[in-house]
Design a protein around this motif. Structure first.
Motif, PDB file in Angstrom:
ATOM      1  N   ASP A   1       0.844  -1.198   0.000  1.00  0.00           N
ATOM      2  CA  ASP A   1       0.000   0.000   0.000  1.00  0.00           C
ATOM      3  C   ASP A   1       0.881   1.250   0.000  1.00  0.00           C
ATOM      4  N   GLU A   2       0.437   2.257  -0.714  1.00  0.00           N
ATOM      5  CA  GLU A   2       1.264   3.457  -0.854  1.00  0.00           C
ATOM      6  C   GLU A   2       0.765   4.600   0.029  1.00  0.00           C
ATOM      7  N   VAL A   3       1.731   5.345   0.550  1.00  0.00           N
ATOM      8  CA  VAL A   3       1.411   6.520   1.369  1.00  0.00           C
ATOM      9  C   VAL A   3       2.147   7.710   0.762  1.00  0.00           C
ATOM     10  N   ILE A   4       1.394   8.723   0.383  1.00  0.00           N
ATOM     11  CA  ILE A   4       2.011   9.905  -0.232  1.00  0.00           C
ATOM     12  C   ILE A   4       2.501  10.845   0.857  1.00  0.00           C
ATOM     13  N   ILE A   5       3.776  11.201   0.749  1.00  0.00           N
ATOM     14  CA  ILE A   5       4.414  12.058   1.743  1.00  0.00           C
ATOM     15  C   ILE A   5       5.111  13.204   1.005  1.00  0.00           C
ATOM     16  N   PRO A   6       4.608  14.438   1.155  1.00  0.00           N
ATOM     17  CA  PRO A   6       5.318  15.554   0.524  1.00  0.00           C
ATOM     18  C   PRO A   6       6.685  15.758   1.210  1.00  0.00           C
ATOM     19  N   THR A   7       7.693  16.148   0.415  1.00  0.00           N
ATOM     20  CA  THR A   7       8.998  16.448   0.996  1.00  0.00           C
ATOM     21  C   THR A   7       9.189  17.960   1.030  1.00  0.00           C
ATOM     22  N   PRO A   8       9.896  18.537   2.007  1.00  0.00           N
ATOM     23  CA  PRO A   8      10.535  17.856   3.122  1.00  0.00           C
ATOM     24  C   PRO A   8       9.499  17.368   4.141  1.00  0.00           C
ATOM     25  N   TYR A   9       9.766  16.187   4.709  1.00  0.00           N
ATOM     26  CA  TYR A   9       8.820  15.567   5.634  1.00  0.00           C
ATOM     27  C   TYR A   9       9.435  15.423   7.015  1.00  0.00           C
ATOM     28  N   TRP A  10       8.572  15.242   8.001  1.00  0.00           N
ATOM     29  CA  TRP A  10       9.067  14.898   9.339  1.00  0.00           C
ATOM     30  C   TRP A  10       9.716  13.513   9.248  1.00  0.00           C
ATOM     31  N   VAL A  11      10.915  13.392   9.818  1.00  0.00           N
ATOM     32  CA  VAL A  11      11.767  12.223   9.563  1.00  0.00           C
ATOM     33  C   VAL A  11      11.087  10.873   9.765  1.00  0.00           C
ATOM     34  N   SER A  12      10.129  10.775  10.639  1.00  0.00           N
ATOM     35  CA  SER A  12       9.593   9.457  10.991  1.00  0.00           C
ATOM     36  C   SER A  12       8.539   8.909  10.032  1.00  0.00           C
ATOM     37  N   TYR A  13       7.911   9.785   9.225  1.00  0.00           N
ATOM     38  CA  TYR A  13       6.793   9.269   8.405  1.00  0.00           C
ATOM     39  C   TYR A  13       7.202   8.092   7.499  1.00  0.00           C
ATOM     40  N   PRO A  14       8.251   8.262   6.665  1.00  0.00           N
ATOM     41  CA  PRO A  14       8.541   7.173   5.719  1.00  0.00           C
ATOM     42  C   PRO A  14       8.880   5.868   6.441  1.00  0.00           C
ATOM     43  N   ASP A  15       9.628   5.983   7.518  1.00  0.00           N
ATOM     44  CA  ASP A  15      10.063   4.760   8.196  1.00  0.00           C
ATOM     45  C   ASP A  15       8.916   4.078   8.929  1.00  0.00           C
ATOM     46  N   MET A  16       7.971   4.852   9.439  1.00  0.00           N
ATOM     47  CA  MET A  16       6.795   4.227  10.053  1.00  0.00           C
ATOM     48  C   MET A  16       5.970   3.495   8.994  1.00  0.00           C
ATOM     49  N   VAL A  17       5.867   4.082   7.813  1.00  0.00           N
ATOM     50  CA  VAL A  17       5.155   3.425   6.706  1.00  0.00           C
ATOM     51  C   VAL A  17       5.856   2.106   6.352  1.00  0.00           C
ATOM     52  N   LEU A  18       7.192   2.152   6.291  1.00  0.00           N
ATOM     53  CA  LEU A  18       7.957   0.949   5.945  1.00  0.00           C
ATOM     54  C   LEU A  18       7.769  -0.141   6.998  1.00  0.00           C
ATOM     55  N   ILE A  19       7.831   0.240   8.274  1.00  0.00           N
ATOM     56  CA  ILE A  19       7.656  -0.758   9.336  1.00  0.00           C
ATOM     57  C   ILE A  19       6.295  -1.442   9.197  1.00  0.00           C
ATOM     58  N   ALA A  20       5.299  -0.648   8.804  1.00  0.00           N
ATOM     59  CA  ALA A  20       3.944  -1.199   8.688  1.00  0.00           C
ATOM     60  C   ALA A  20       3.743  -1.951   7.366  1.00  0.00           C
ATOM     61  N   GLY A  21       4.797  -2.063   6.552  1.00  0.00           N
ATOM     62  CA  GLY A  21       4.709  -2.857   5.317  1.00  0.00           C
ATOM     63  C   GLY A  21       4.296  -2.052   4.100  1.00  0.00           C
ATOM     64  N   GLY A  22       4.133  -0.748   4.258  1.00  0.00           N
ATOM     65  CA  GLY A  22       3.709   0.098   3.140  1.00  0.00           C
ATOM     66  C   GLY A  22       4.892   0.659   2.372  1.00  0.00           C
ATOM     67  N   GLU A  23       4.566   1.452   1.369  1.00  0.00           N
ATOM     68  CA  GLU A  23       5.591   2.068   0.516  1.00  0.00           C
ATOM     69  C   GLU A  23       5.398   3.574   0.511  1.00  0.00           C
ATOM     70  N   PRO A  24       6.373   4.325   1.047  1.00  0.00           N
ATOM     71  CA  PRO A  24       6.256   5.785   0.964  1.00  0.00           C
ATOM     72  C   PRO A  24       6.440   6.258  -0.473  1.00  0.00           C
TER      73      PRO A  24
END
Ligand SMILES: Cc1ncc(COP(=O)(O)O)c(C=O)c1O
Length: 400
Positions: A116-139
């Motif tokens: 599952d994909e999560v759209i994250i505008p950059t610059p982002y708060w550092v934790s968003y992409p990695d939390m998505v990855l831990i949950a199995g998603g794709e930033p």
């Protein structure tokens, strides 16, 4: 031998925490270091909030609570959403987690399927992409531009949406850029989402109360009520009430999502600290009069820092609407040589050389997904900010 799980190997540790650790180590070794890397207010939790926590301990409020928050805190949060954001939530639509960060984490764990994909505008708060990855998603990143005030452009957002898109994460005012979306800008984002009913929005409103001048804070479900059914409105007491160590964050959203987040908590953290929850009740229900003067103090510091950075050779610093960060460009210094002899190949090298030469600790832009920039937190005293900015000016002047 220990081997990290394959899932965790996709995740990097927090770059902001790494910068703070490095600065602390240099200070311990005797260097004169000014840290502009911290993400927390430099003042103490107000006394009436501390007193509420002490009373909670004395009253024996020291046991397990409902997993996702005591009824009194949920009621205070419902009242806050109504009073400040015009949003009607019932207690069944409220989640309280041990900090704002776990709110987002729980939402991702509760909702993402692999891929599952999560759209994250950059610059982002550092934790968003990695939390998505831990949950199995794709930033999926959408770059913003300094010239557009670091705000996502509707056409670019729309181009990033696919059938796999589950969430858009919006953060206003932003960490790291300080950018805040005005009502019309939120409406433009909302109009895109209205055309894609499968995309939900998580809005991180942590810095709601830190907005400057006549900027009026709005949140997306308020601006576009049609999105209410697929919005998670997240907030917390960490920044507005100087309560980072107490660990209370919260969110309002559709009851099925809130229920799924509760399930995640019930098998992981259980409830946030009972004492902190009582302190948060007081924070939300008690006097709010100290918030505005604090915001004014941050505004003065923002003006000082923006002005001094724009006088530094090779830097260019936009004026953000809120939070306590600025995100200047160091494009004018890339490819040059620092006074220490270090080549400034990118923003990471810029931050390293600045720390080495002048003892000023900042966080490089690559950590937030947009280069060549760096983040300064101005949540520190005016004297230290003046000293730090003078050092930055000296450093930039000596680069060639
Ligand atoms: C944008 C943003 N969201 C969430 C958080 C997390 O807040 P908390 O400390 O309550 O977990 C932070 C903290 O730095 C933040 O900057």
């Amino acid at each position: 031998m220990f081997a990290e799980s394959a899932g965790l190997r996709r995740v990097k540790p927090s770059a902001t925490a790494a910068a703070s650790t490095k600065a602390r180590a240099l200070r311990a070794a005797g260097r004169d270091i000014i840290s502009l890397d911290a993400g927390e207010p430099d003042f103490d939790t107000p006394d009436h909030i501390k007193e509420a926590a002490i009373k909670a301990i004395r009253d024996g409020k020291t046991k397990y609570t409902d997993v996702d928050g005591i009824p009194e805190l949920k009621a205070a949060i419902c009242a806050k959403f109504k009073r400040e954001n015009g949003l009607a939530y019932t207690p069944a639509q409220i989640n309280v987690s041990p900090g704002g960060k776990p709110v987002i984490f729980n939402a991702m764990m509760a909702s993402l399927n692999p891929g599952d994909e999560v759209i994250i505008p950059t610059p982002y708060w550092v934790s968003y992409p990695d939390m998505v990855l831990i949950a199995g998603g794709e930033p999926k990143f959408v770059a913003t531009r300094a010239e557009q005030g670091f705000k996502v452009r509707p056409a670019e957002l729309e181009a990033a949406i696919t059938p796999r898109t589950r969430w858009l994460i919006l953060n206003s005012p932003s960490n790291p850029s300080g950018a805040a979306y005005a009502a019309a800008e939120l409406k433009a984002v909302a109009d895109v989402l209205l055309r894609h009913p499968h995309v939900w929005v998580l809005t991180d409103d942590m810095y709601e109360h830190l907005v400057f001048g006549d900027f009026a804070f709005r949140t997306i479900a308020q601006v576009e009520p049609a999105l209410y059914e697929r919005t998670l409105t997240m907030n917390g007491v960490s920044k507005a009430y100087a309560m980072t160590g107490w660990r209370i964050g919260y969110a309002g959203g559709p009851a099925p999502l809130i229920g799924a987040m509760r399930k995640v908590m019930s098998q992981s953290t259980s409830n946030p600290s009972s004492i902190s929850q009582w302190a948060a009740v007081e924070a939300l229900n008690g006097p709010q009069d100290f918030i505005r003067p604090n915001a004014l103090m941050f505004e003065e510091r923002r003006d000082l820092v923006v002005s001094m950075l724009n006088q530094a050779r090779g830097l260019s610093c936009p004026t953000p609407e809120g939070a306590f960060y600025v995100y200047p460009s160091c494009a004018g210094l890339i490819g040059k040589i620092a006074p220490t002899g270090q080549a400034i190949a990118d923003d990471r090298a810029f931050a390293d050389a600045l720390l080495e030469s002048e003892g000023v600790s900042v966080v490089f832009g690559e950590a937030f997904g947009l280069s060549p920039f760096f983040r300064i937190s101005y949540a520190t005293s005016t004297e230290l900010l003046e000293d730090a900015c003078a050092r930055i000016q000296r450093f930039c002047g000596a680069v060639n």
